[in-house]
Scaffold this active site. Structure first.
Site, PDB file in Angstrom:
ATOM      1  N   PRO A 274      -0.002 -36.197  10.953  1.00 58.84           N
ATOM      2  CA  PRO A 274      -0.837 -35.094  10.526  1.00 58.84           C
ATOM      3  C   PRO A 274      -0.141 -33.498  10.689  1.00 58.84           C
ATOM      4  CG  PRO A 274      -1.332 -35.598  12.928  1.00 58.84           C
ATOM      5  CD  PRO A 274      -0.319 -36.635  12.196  1.00 58.84           C
ATOM      6  N   GLY A 275      -0.514 -32.731   9.432  1.00 57.17           N
ATOM      7  CA  GLY A 275      -0.055 -31.493   9.706  1.00 57.17           C
ATOM      8  C   GLY A 275      -1.262 -30.433   9.606  1.00 57.17           C
ATOM      9  N   ARG A 276      -1.868 -30.467   8.294  1.00 60.26           N
ATOM     10  CA  ARG A 276      -2.954 -29.540   7.982  1.00 60.26           C
ATOM     11  C   ARG A 276      -4.068 -29.678   8.968  1.00 60.26           C
ATOM     12  NH1 ARG A 276      -3.464 -27.479   2.602  1.00 60.26           N
ATOM     13  NH2 ARG A 276      -2.233 -29.360   2.007  1.00 60.26           N
ATOM     14  N   ARG A 312      -0.517 -19.759  -0.893  1.00 56.19           N
ATOM     15  CA  ARG A 312      -1.291 -20.977  -1.105  1.00 56.19           C
ATOM     16  C   ARG A 312      -2.255 -20.435  -2.357  1.00 56.19           C
ATOM     17  NH1 ARG A 312      -4.499 -23.849   1.096  1.00 56.19           N
ATOM     18  NH2 ARG A 312      -3.546 -25.640   0.380  1.00 56.19           N
ATOM     19  N   TYR A 316      -0.978 -22.802  -5.427  1.00 57.31           N
ATOM     20  CA  TYR A 316      -1.987 -24.016  -5.802  1.00 57.31           C
ATOM     21  C   TYR A 316      -3.248 -23.811  -6.134  1.00 57.31           C
ATOM     22  CZ  TYR A 316       1.507 -25.700  -2.345  1.00 57.31           C
ATOM     23  OH  TYR A 316       2.654 -25.833  -1.497  1.00 57.31           O
ATOM     24  N   CYS A 347       4.406  -6.678  -6.535  1.00 54.90           N
ATOM     25  CA  CYS A 347       4.535  -6.481  -8.086  1.00 54.90           C
ATOM     26  C   CYS A 347       4.490  -7.834  -8.879  1.00 54.90           C
ATOM     27  CB  CYS A 347       5.690  -5.735  -8.391  1.00 54.90           C
ATOM     28  SG  CYS A 347       5.692  -4.236  -7.453  1.00 54.90           S
TER      29      CYS A 347
HETATM   30  N1  LLP Z   1       4.159 -36.268   6.218  1.00 54.10           N
HETATM   31  C1  LLP Z   1       5.323 -35.858   5.137  1.00 54.10           C
HETATM   32  C2  LLP Z   1       6.582 -36.859   5.094  1.00 54.10           C
HETATM   33  C3  LLP Z   1       4.935 -34.805   4.536  1.00 54.10           C
HETATM   34  O1  LLP Z   1       5.836 -34.683   3.648  1.00 54.10           O
HETATM   35  C4  LLP Z   1       3.854 -34.172   4.757  1.00 54.10           C
HETATM   36  C5  LLP Z   1       3.606 -32.995   3.905  1.00 54.10           C
HETATM   37  C6  LLP Z   1       2.925 -34.446   5.777  1.00 54.10           C
HETATM   38  C7  LLP Z   1       3.453 -35.673   6.675  1.00 54.10           C
HETATM   39  C8  LLP Z   1       2.094 -33.659   6.291  1.00 54.10           C
HETATM   40  O2  LLP Z   1       0.857 -33.756   5.380  1.00 54.10           O
HETATM   41  P1  LLP Z   1      -0.446 -32.892   5.730  1.00 54.10           P
HETATM   42  O3  LLP Z   1      -1.235 -33.768   6.882  1.00 54.10           O
HETATM   43  O4  LLP Z   1      -0.267 -31.775   6.244  1.00 54.10           O
HETATM   44  O5  LLP Z   1      -1.480 -33.036   4.555  1.00 54.10           O
HETATM   45  N2  LLP Z   1       2.146 -26.754   0.936  1.00 54.10           N
HETATM   46  C9  LLP Z   1       1.084 -27.625   0.541  1.00 54.10           C
HETATM   47  C10 LLP Z   1       1.100 -28.776   1.373  1.00 54.10           C
HETATM   48  C11 LLP Z   1       2.445 -29.775   1.310  1.00 54.10           C
HETATM   49  C12 LLP Z   1       2.460 -30.737   2.025  1.00 54.10           C
HETATM   50  C13 LLP Z   1       3.930 -31.492   2.059  1.00 54.10           C
HETATM   51  N3  LLP Z   1       4.038 -32.554   2.703  1.00 54.10           N
HETATM   52  C14 LLP Z   1      -0.189 -26.596   0.725  1.00 54.10           C
HETATM   53  O6  LLP Z   1      -0.275 -25.412   1.358  1.00 54.10           O
HETATM   54  O7  LLP Z   1      -1.201 -27.169   0.548  1.00 54.10           O
END
Ligand code: LLP
Length: 425
Positions: A274-276, A312, A316, A347
């Site tokens: 998990p990231g976000r 963002r 997006y 700019c």
């Molecule tokens: N694992 C892999 C291999 C990934 O490529 C990613 C995110 C994650 C885990 C984590 O995903 P999450 O749980 O955060 O959804 N910059 C974009 C999001 C790009 C995500 C890239 N990969 C944004 O600001 O929405």
């Protein structure tokens, strides 16, 4: 749930008034709540406590050393995608045995560093990468534990830029093709195939794509075991979404329960990336209003943060709620609502943080908080327009700490030099 709340019309992070941080540290500034970070980690982990699992925070979402340390102290690992991320993770004190390495373009030097650190798992994304990894592992007298990242070809129903598990995406290996590669991997002296991996996209608001992907991976694991390839790890990636506006992603408890049910009979260690969901709502970007500028249909609120600080919205069309840090304005609350674009000093027409936003009237000097900016906020920031990157602050109860200093002008030119040979006499 997060710990950014109003008390007496003043936005607080935990017990600290946000305006105090802005006054002392300056703006723009990213502010993270420790309590929220820890709460999110615990809530995400809760459903998995009864099974073998590892939560590898996808550190691209927010790679500040202190944030990494907080998760690692709770037993978490990290999902890395570069040598730089490996460096940060080790510096923060993350156990190498809790690091997985994803990404389509690993370089030999980066692979060498990860082998030397003896990380848990390489998520391999192509045949050529597998051959390279085998060679590098043999050169170090090691066997690299690998999972192949398979592409389950499911539609994550999210923004096209952040969907990764479709056949047309650059990520992963087709399931049928992976069987052949696993067979090859099992013959390689430098490779130990121990896992299966996928990641289908980000900001998912439905459960079904996850479950479709898991069911394809289950089938693959059965076939691999039939080939006498003993799969011990199943990495299902990250991707669970958060509410930015009116989205209603499944709560982590529901996600966890559904995933567990789907994998219950597999006898694998589950890896989650998990990231976000861990950091998104635990951070805000605070900016000060510089000017207001009326336009024919809407007005512009010009602030001191810009697309280089939070890309963002531009990249997006992402929505971040805009909250006034002080709702009282010294007692005389402004009643007027305005329709405004909140824009930065850069700019570019695309430099906006919010568009056509129906918001409370603001005046120069007011502070605004861009909410839910903890994930892919600072970590995607840049120096475009030669703007020093913002400071990062961690709030812990009634105290706050600068966990990354604001960059200076000197930082902007570090590493640059004008060679004597280019100087004209
Ligand atoms: N694992 C892999 C291999 C990934 O490529 C990613 C995110 C994650 C885990 C984590 O995903 P999450 O749980 O955060 O959804 N910059 C974009 C999001 C790009 C995500 C890239 N990969 C944004 O600001 O929405």
């Amino acid at each position: 749930m997060h710990h950014f709340n109003y008390k007496n019309n003043e936005l607080h992070c935990e017990q600290v008034p946000v305006s105090r941080i802005a006054d002392e540290v300056g703006t723009p500034v990213y502010i993270y709540s420790r309590e929220t970070l820890e709460r999110h980690f615990r809530i995400f982990q809760e459903p998995f406590l009864g099974v073998e699992h590892l939560i590898c925070f996808s550190m691209k979402a927010c790679s500040n050393l202190t944030v990494l340390r907080i998760f690692s102290d709770l037993g978490g690992g990290v999902d890395i995608v570069s040598g730089g991320e490996l460096f940060r993770a080790l510096k923060a004190g993350v156990e190498p045995s809790r690091i997985v390495y994803s990404g389509v373009g690993k370089k030999a030097a980066e692979i060498d560093e990860a082998l030397a650190a003896d990380i848990l798992l390489f998520n391999v994304e192509s045949e050529e990468e597998l051959f390279l990894l085998n060679g590098r592992a043999l050169a170090q007298g090691k066997r690299a534990r690998i999972a192949l990242r398979v592409n389950p070809d499911v539609d994550p129903l999210t923004h096209p830029y952040i969907s990764t598990g479709l056949k047309k995406n650059k990520f992963g290996i087709d399931v049928e093709r992976s069987l052949h590669l696993y067979r090859e991997a099992a013959q390689m002296d430098g490779i130990e195939p121990v896992g299966v991996d996928c990641h289908i996209g980000s900001q998912l608001t439905e459960l079904s794509p996850f479950l479709d992907a898991v069911s394809r991976l289950k089938e693959l694991i059965r076939r691999l075991r039939g080939m006498d390839i003993q799969i011990r790890y199943l990495d299902i990636g990250g991707g669970l979404g958060i509410p930015y506006e009116d989205e209603q992603p499944p709560p982590p408890a529901e996600y966890g329960a559904a995933v567990l049910e789907a994998v219950s009979d597999l006898h694998v260690t589950l890896i989650l990336e998990p990231g976000r969901v861990l950091v998104g709502n635990a951070g805000v970007l605070v900016t000060r209003v510089l000017f207001r500028k009326p336009g024919p249909n809407k007005e512009f609120v010009i602030v001191d943060a810009a697309m280089n600080d939070l890309i963002r919205p531009s990249l997006y069309k992402a929505h971040h709620a805009v909250w006034r840090v002080s709702r009282g304005n010294g007692g005389a609350a402004l009643k007027r609502r305005i329709i405004a674009d909140v824009v930065g000093p850069i700019c570019e027409t695309g430099d906006y943080l919010a568009q056509a936003r129906n918001m409370d009237e603001v005046v120069p000097g007011d502070l605004l908080a861009l909410m839910s900016a903890g994930a892919y906020g600072f970590s995607m920031s840049s120096n475009y327009n030669s703007r020093p990157r913002a400071a990062e602050v961690l709030v812990d109860g009634d105290r706050f700490y600068v966990i990354r200093k604001r960059e200076t002008y000197e930082d902007l030119v570090r590493g640059e030099e004008i060679p004597a040979a280019v100087l004209r006499p």
